[in-house]
Design a protein around this motif. Sequence first.
Motif, PDB file in Angstrom:
ATOM      1  N   ILE A  20     -13.997  -9.228   9.614  1.00 37.04           N
ATOM      2  CA  ILE A  20     -13.570  -8.272  10.641  1.00 37.04           C
ATOM      3  C   ILE A  20     -14.805  -7.539  11.148  1.00 37.04           C
ATOM      4  N   PRO A  21     -14.993  -7.476  12.469  1.00 37.65           N
ATOM      5  CA  PRO A  21     -16.165  -6.775  13.018  1.00 37.65           C
ATOM      6  C   PRO A  21     -16.231  -5.329  12.518  1.00 37.65           C
ATOM      7  N   GLU A  22     -17.445  -4.854  12.269  1.00 36.76           N
ATOM      8  CA  GLU A  22     -17.651  -3.524  11.699  1.00 36.76           C
ATOM      9  C   GLU A  22     -17.056  -2.403  12.534  1.00 36.76           C
ATOM     10  N   LYS A  23     -16.972  -2.590  13.821  1.00 34.65           N
ATOM     11  CA  LYS A  23     -16.446  -1.515  14.666  1.00 34.65           C
ATOM     12  C   LYS A  23     -14.978  -1.200  14.357  1.00 34.65           C
ATOM     13  N   TYR A  24     -14.280  -2.114  13.671  1.00 35.94           N
ATOM     14  CA  TYR A  24     -12.870  -1.889  13.311  1.00 35.94           C
ATOM     15  C   TYR A  24     -12.689  -1.386  11.882  1.00 35.94           C
ATOM     16  N   HIS A  25     -13.741  -1.351  11.097  1.00 38.25           N
ATOM     17  CA  HIS A  25     -13.626  -0.960   9.697  1.00 38.25           C
ATOM     18  C   HIS A  25     -13.073   0.456   9.520  1.00 38.25           C
ATOM     19  N   ALA A  26     -13.493   1.369  10.344  1.00 40.37           N
ATOM     20  CA  ALA A  26     -13.031   2.754  10.235  1.00 40.37           C
ATOM     21  C   ALA A  26     -11.525   2.847  10.478  1.00 40.37           C
ATOM     22  N   ASP A  27     -11.030   2.048  11.414  1.00 37.13           N
ATOM     23  CA  ASP A  27      -9.599   2.056  11.716  1.00 37.13           C
ATOM     24  C   ASP A  27      -8.769   1.501  10.558  1.00 37.13           C
ATOM     25  N   LEU A  28      -9.360   0.640   9.772  1.00 38.38           N
ATOM     26  CA  LEU A  28      -8.634  -0.024   8.682  1.00 38.38           C
ATOM     27  C   LEU A  28      -8.839   0.631   7.319  1.00 38.38           C
ATOM     28  N   LYS A  29      -9.559   1.739   7.301  1.00 39.10           N
ATOM     29  CA  LYS A  29      -9.890   2.384   6.027  1.00 39.10           C
ATOM     30  C   LYS A  29      -8.636   2.717   5.207  1.00 39.10           C
ATOM     31  N   THR A  30      -7.624   3.281   5.836  1.00 40.12           N
ATOM     32  CA  THR A  30      -6.416   3.652   5.083  1.00 40.12           C
ATOM     33  C   THR A  30      -5.639   2.416   4.626  1.00 40.12           C
ATOM     34  N   VAL A  31      -5.637   1.375   5.438  1.00 39.65           N
ATOM     35  CA  VAL A  31      -4.941   0.149   5.060  1.00 39.65           C
ATOM     36  C   VAL A  31      -5.656  -0.518   3.874  1.00 39.65           C
ATOM     37  N   VAL A  32      -6.967  -0.492   3.892  1.00 39.69           N
ATOM     38  CA  VAL A  32      -7.746  -1.051   2.785  1.00 39.69           C
ATOM     39  C   VAL A  32      -7.468  -0.265   1.506  1.00 39.69           C
ATOM     40  N   LYS A  33      -7.383   1.052   1.617  1.00 40.86           N
ATOM     41  CA  LYS A  33      -7.084   1.887   0.449  1.00 40.86           C
ATOM     42  C   LYS A  33      -5.701   1.534  -0.109  1.00 40.86           C
ATOM     43  N   LEU A  34      -4.734   1.325   0.771  1.00 38.94           N
ATOM     44  CA  LEU A  34      -3.396   0.938   0.323  1.00 38.94           C
ATOM     45  C   LEU A  34      -3.430  -0.421  -0.374  1.00 38.94           C
ATOM     46  N   ALA A  35      -4.199  -1.351   0.165  1.00 39.30           N
ATOM     47  CA  ALA A  35      -4.326  -2.673  -0.455  1.00 39.30           C
ATOM     48  C   ALA A  35      -4.931  -2.562  -1.849  1.00 39.30           C
ATOM     49  N   GLN A  36      -5.896  -1.682  -2.010  1.00 37.26           N
ATOM     50  CA  GLN A  36      -6.504  -1.478  -3.320  1.00 37.26           C
ATOM     51  C   GLN A  36      -5.498  -0.902  -4.311  1.00 37.26           C
ATOM     52  N   GLN A  37      -4.641  -0.007  -3.842  1.00 36.32           N
ATOM     53  CA  GLN A  37      -3.615   0.547  -4.722  1.00 36.32           C
ATOM     54  C   GLN A  37      -2.655  -0.544  -5.194  1.00 36.32           C
ATOM     55  N   LEU A  38      -2.291  -1.446  -4.307  1.00 34.80           N
ATOM     56  CA  LEU A  38      -1.430  -2.561  -4.704  1.00 34.80           C
ATOM     57  C   LEU A  38      -2.131  -3.448  -5.721  1.00 34.80           C
ATOM     58  N   GLU A  39      -3.414  -3.738  -5.489  1.00 31.95           N
ATOM     59  CA  GLU A  39      -4.173  -4.577  -6.408  1.00 31.95           C
ATOM     60  C   GLU A  39      -4.281  -3.954  -7.794  1.00 31.95           C
ATOM     61  N   MET A  40      -4.311  -2.627  -7.851  1.00 31.54           N
ATOM     62  CA  MET A  40      -4.420  -1.930  -9.130  1.00 31.54           C
ATOM     63  C   MET A  40      -3.048  -1.556  -9.704  1.00 31.54           C
ATOM     64  N   ALA A  41      -1.982  -2.032  -9.073  1.00 34.71           N
ATOM     65  CA  ALA A  41      -0.602  -1.788  -9.501  1.00 34.71           C
ATOM     66  C   ALA A  41      -0.239  -0.300  -9.503  1.00 34.71           C
ATOM     67  N   LYS A  42      -0.791   0.447  -8.577  1.00 33.76           N
ATOM     68  CA  LYS A  42      -0.439   1.857  -8.408  1.00 33.76           C
ATOM     69  C   LYS A  42       0.642   1.944  -7.329  1.00 33.76           C
ATOM     70  N   PHE A  43       1.808   1.418  -7.676  1.00 34.67           N
ATOM     71  CA  PHE A  43       2.865   1.238  -6.690  1.00 34.67           C
ATOM     72  C   PHE A  43       3.469   2.550  -6.204  1.00 34.67           C
ATOM     73  N   LYS A  44       3.658   3.511  -7.094  1.00 32.15           N
ATOM     74  CA  LYS A  44       4.230   4.795  -6.672  1.00 32.15           C
ATOM     75  C   LYS A  44       3.304   5.494  -5.676  1.00 32.15           C
ATOM     76  N   ALA A  45       2.017   5.491  -5.978  1.00 33.79           N
ATOM     77  CA  ALA A  45       1.041   6.102  -5.062  1.00 33.79           C
ATOM     78  C   ALA A  45       1.000   5.348  -3.741  1.00 33.79           C
ATOM     79  N   PHE A  46       1.124   4.030  -3.796  1.00 30.56           N
ATOM     80  CA  PHE A  46       1.132   3.235  -2.568  1.00 30.56           C
ATOM     81  C   PHE A  46       2.265   3.668  -1.652  1.00 30.56           C
TER      82      PHE A  46
END
Length: 120
Positions: free
Chosen positions: A4-30
């Motif tokens: 993904i081009p770097e200019k879009y990384h800032a827009d996806l920051k919250t989505v990436v954080k949510l993906a990390q929560q799923l990967e770490m099985a932090k489902f309630k926080a997700f």
Amino acid sequence: MFQIPEKYHADLKTVVKLAQQLEMAKFKAFWKESESVEALSRAKGWQEKVRDFIAGVISNMYRSIRSEQLLELLNLTSKDLEARIKAQGWSRSKEDKDVVVVNTMCFESAKIEEKGPTNL
């Protein structure tokens, strides 16, 4: 993210954080944080796909789980939980109806063949 081009990384920051929560099985926080992510409001059907993922994790990690825990992890109402139990092929425990059996696989020991000493 490297595709993904770097200019879009800032827009996806919250989505990436949510993906990390799923990967770490932090489902309630997700589920709690996903309520405030505007990008998700434009996506259709994402909740069910996430529930499918979480249900798969639960099936792999647990043999049985209490209904209250399942409600929280899947972010469902009691009514919706019954439909999910049926759809996943899960069942209620015969001994305690508040327990959902999510994995009925038998765990059998594999026979290990003994080998003699090896000379290197």
